[in-house]
Design a protein around this motif. Structure first.
Motif, PDB file in Angstrom:
ATOM      1  N   LEU A  48       0.817  -1.214   0.000  1.00 38.12           N
ATOM      2  CA  LEU A  48       0.000   0.000   0.000  1.00 38.12           C
ATOM      3  C   LEU A  48       0.850   1.263   0.000  1.00 38.12           C
ATOM      4  N   SER A  49       1.891   1.302   0.803  1.00 37.64           N
ATOM      5  CA  SER A  49       2.717   2.513   0.868  1.00 37.64           C
ATOM      6  C   SER A  49       3.592   2.673  -0.369  1.00 37.64           C
ATOM      7  N   THR A  50       3.887   1.602  -1.063  1.00 39.91           N
ATOM      8  CA  THR A  50       4.722   1.680  -2.263  1.00 39.91           C
ATOM      9  C   THR A  50       3.891   2.006  -3.503  1.00 39.91           C
ATOM     10  N   LEU A  51       2.790   1.310  -3.699  1.00 42.74           N
ATOM     11  CA  LEU A  51       1.972   1.511  -4.894  1.00 42.74           C
ATOM     12  C   LEU A  51       0.949   2.630  -4.749  1.00 42.74           C
ATOM     13  N   GLY A  52       0.552   2.932  -3.532  1.00 42.60           N
ATOM     14  CA  GLY A  52      -0.495   3.920  -3.312  1.00 42.60           C
ATOM     15  C   GLY A  52      -1.843   3.250  -3.204  1.00 42.60           C
ATOM     16  N   PHE A  53      -2.815   3.996  -2.708  1.00 43.65           N
ATOM     17  CA  PHE A  53      -4.145   3.438  -2.462  1.00 43.65           C
ATOM     18  C   PHE A  53      -4.811   2.936  -3.733  1.00 43.65           C
ATOM     19  N   SER A  54      -4.795   3.735  -4.775  1.00 37.83           N
ATOM     20  CA  SER A  54      -5.550   3.393  -5.983  1.00 37.83           C
ATOM     21  C   SER A  54      -5.070   2.099  -6.621  1.00 37.83           C
ATOM     22  N   LEU A  55      -3.784   1.994  -6.892  1.00 32.60           N
ATOM     23  CA  LEU A  55      -3.267   0.795  -7.561  1.00 32.60           C
ATOM     24  C   LEU A  55      -3.335  -0.439  -6.670  1.00 32.60           C
ATOM     25  N   ALA A  56      -2.960  -0.284  -5.412  1.00 29.42           N
ATOM     26  CA  ALA A  56      -2.983  -1.431  -4.500  1.00 29.42           C
ATOM     27  C   ALA A  56      -4.410  -1.928  -4.290  1.00 29.42           C
ATOM     28  N   THR A  57      -5.344  -1.018  -4.113  1.00 30.98           N
ATOM     29  CA  THR A  57      -6.730  -1.406  -3.899  1.00 30.98           C
ATOM     30  C   THR A  57      -7.325  -2.017  -5.154  1.00 30.98           C
ATOM     31  N   PHE A  58      -6.984  -1.475  -6.315  1.00 34.15           N
ATOM     32  CA  PHE A  58      -7.470  -2.051  -7.567  1.00 34.15           C
ATOM     33  C   PHE A  58      -7.024  -3.508  -7.697  1.00 34.15           C
ATOM     34  N   GLY A  59      -5.756  -3.770  -7.495  1.00 33.11           N
ATOM     35  CA  GLY A  59      -5.255  -5.139  -7.594  1.00 33.11           C
ATOM     36  C   GLY A  59      -5.879  -6.057  -6.551  1.00 33.11           C
ATOM     37  N   PHE A  60      -5.974  -5.583  -5.320  1.00 32.19           N
ATOM     38  CA  PHE A  60      -6.557  -6.393  -4.254  1.00 32.19           C
ATOM     39  C   PHE A  60      -8.010  -6.738  -4.548  1.00 32.19           C
ATOM     40  N   LEU A  61      -8.802  -5.736  -4.921  1.00 32.60           N
ATOM     41  CA  LEU A  61     -10.217  -5.984  -5.194  1.00 32.60           C
ATOM     42  C   LEU A  61     -10.421  -6.876  -6.408  1.00 32.60           C
ATOM     43  N   LEU A  62      -9.642  -6.664  -7.447  1.00 36.55           N
ATOM     44  CA  LEU A  62      -9.788  -7.467  -8.662  1.00 36.55           C
ATOM     45  C   LEU A  62      -9.492  -8.938  -8.380  1.00 36.55           C
ATOM     46  N   ILE A  63      -8.379  -9.204  -7.744  1.00 41.94           N
ATOM     47  CA  ILE A  63      -8.003 -10.592  -7.464  1.00 41.94           C
ATOM     48  C   ILE A  63      -8.974 -11.231  -6.475  1.00 41.94           C
ATOM     49  N   THR A  64      -9.383 -10.491  -5.449  1.00 43.41           N
ATOM     50  CA  THR A  64     -10.318 -11.028  -4.457  1.00 43.41           C
ATOM     51  C   THR A  64     -11.655 -11.385  -5.094  1.00 43.41           C
ATOM     52  N   GLN A  65     -12.173 -10.513  -5.917  1.00 44.77           N
ATOM     53  CA  GLN A  65     -13.455 -10.791  -6.564  1.00 44.77           C
ATOM     54  C   GLN A  65     -13.358 -11.996  -7.492  1.00 44.77           C
ATOM     55  N   LEU A  66     -12.250 -12.123  -8.201  1.00 42.78           N
ATOM     56  CA  LEU A  66     -12.090 -13.266  -9.097  1.00 42.78           C
ATOM     57  C   LEU A  66     -11.910 -14.572  -8.316  1.00 42.78           C
ATOM     58  N   LEU A  67     -11.276 -14.496  -7.160  1.00 45.12           N
ATOM     59  CA  LEU A  67     -11.175 -15.691  -6.313  1.00 45.12           C
ATOM     60  C   LEU A  67     -12.541 -16.154  -5.838  1.00 45.12           C
ATOM     61  N   ILE A  68     -13.374 -15.213  -5.470  1.00 43.26           N
ATOM     62  CA  ILE A  68     -14.684 -15.554  -4.927  1.00 43.26           C
ATOM     63  C   ILE A  68     -15.654 -15.973  -6.031  1.00 43.26           C
ATOM     64  N   ALA A  69     -15.704 -15.208  -7.122  1.00 47.72           N
ATOM     65  CA  ALA A  69     -16.719 -15.439  -8.153  1.00 47.72           C
ATOM     66  C   ALA A  69     -16.276 -16.414  -9.233  1.00 47.72           C
ATOM     67  N   VAL A  80     -14.087   1.428  -9.783  1.00 45.04           N
ATOM     68  CA  VAL A  80     -14.955   2.344  -9.042  1.00 45.04           C
ATOM     69  C   VAL A  80     -14.497   2.472  -7.598  1.00 45.04           C
ATOM     70  N   PHE A  81     -14.195   1.329  -6.960  1.00 47.43           N
ATOM     71  CA  PHE A  81     -13.873   1.371  -5.535  1.00 47.43           C
ATOM     72  C   PHE A  81     -12.408   1.649  -5.240  1.00 47.43           C
ATOM     73  N   SER A  82     -11.568   1.795  -6.245  1.00 39.83           N
ATOM     74  CA  SER A  82     -10.183   2.182  -5.996  1.00 39.83           C
ATOM     75  C   SER A  82      -9.948   3.606  -6.493  1.00 39.83           C
ATOM     76  N   PHE A  83      -9.968   3.792  -7.792  1.00 41.53           N
ATOM     77  CA  PHE A  83      -9.715   5.126  -8.337  1.00 41.53           C
ATOM     78  C   PHE A  83     -10.884   6.071  -8.054  1.00 41.53           C
ATOM     79  N   GLY A  84     -12.117   5.572  -8.151  1.00 37.57           N
ATOM     80  CA  GLY A  84     -13.283   6.409  -7.873  1.00 37.57           C
ATOM     81  C   GLY A  84     -13.337   6.854  -6.424  1.00 37.57           C
ATOM     82  N   LEU A  85     -13.057   5.949  -5.509  1.00 38.72           N
ATOM     83  CA  LEU A  85     -13.047   6.296  -4.094  1.00 38.72           C
ATOM     84  C   LEU A  85     -11.929   7.283  -3.776  1.00 38.72           C
TER      85      LEU A  85
END
Length: 183
Positions: free
Chosen positions: A121-142, A158-163
């Motif tokens: 998070l501190s290296t990539l920043g909120f937007s990129l780190a959150t985008f990767g985390f959410l994308l991979i998590t959603q694909l794991l679940i769905a 929406v929930f990374s760059f939009g937020l």
């Protein structure tokens, strides 16, 4: 055997012993993790600075608490090993624990992904780190299909760059920018 007839008592006892052994192994693992964590925290508490008014220092009480916690975890771990041996031994417990882990593998993968997310998070920043985390998590679940990939990318955007834009532009609160990329 029909659905109305009860299971033989020996089968119930065997299943029950395996379940108890698996549960004890899970407790043993948690006792080890908490005990090692408490020992580490006690070591870190010993490096807290001392003051001239307090002869024991600021870290004396936290160090005492963590040492007691580590000792309690050690005693509980020893009791768990004894209980595992009493309930069928380590091989049966390891086999049952392996099945339990296999069933919950996605949960542990998401937990591991969360640890990686917090680390980058501190290296990539909120937007990129959150985008990767959410994308991979959603694909794991769905699961990975064309439809879920499209939905996951849209939701992650929406929930990374939009937020990030919402907080920066509306609330005037800036989320972590990152060292590599300042999004």
């Amino acid at each position: 055997m029909t659905a109305d007839t009860p299971k033989p008592a020996a089968a119930d006892a065997l299943a029950s012993a395996a379940t108890r052994a698996r549960n004890e192994l899970a407790r043993l693992v948690s006792y080890i993790i908490f005990g090692v964590s408490a020992a580490y925290c006690a070591w870190r508490a010993s490096s807290l600075p001392t003051s001239r008014w307090e002869p024991l220092g600021a870290g004396s009480f936290p160090k005492l608490v963590f040492i007691v916690l580590a000792a309690l975890c050690l005693f509980a771990a020893i009791k768990s090993v004894v209980d595992i041996q009493r309930n069928g031994g380590m091989p049966e417990a390891v086999y049952a624990f392996g099945r339990w882990l296999k069933i919950r593998r996605i949960s542990f993968a998401i937990y591991g992904l969360l640890v990686v997310y917090l680390g980058v998070l501190s290296t990539l920043g909120f937007s990129l780190a959150t985008f990767g985390f959410l994308l991979i998590t959603q694909l794991l679940i769905a699961g990975v299909t064309r439809r879920t990939v499209i939905q996951s990318v849209i939701a992650a955007l929406v929930f990374s760059f939009g937020l990030n834009m919402l907080f920066a532009d509306v609330f005037n609160v800036f989320l972590p920018r990152g060292v590599l990329i300042a999004f």
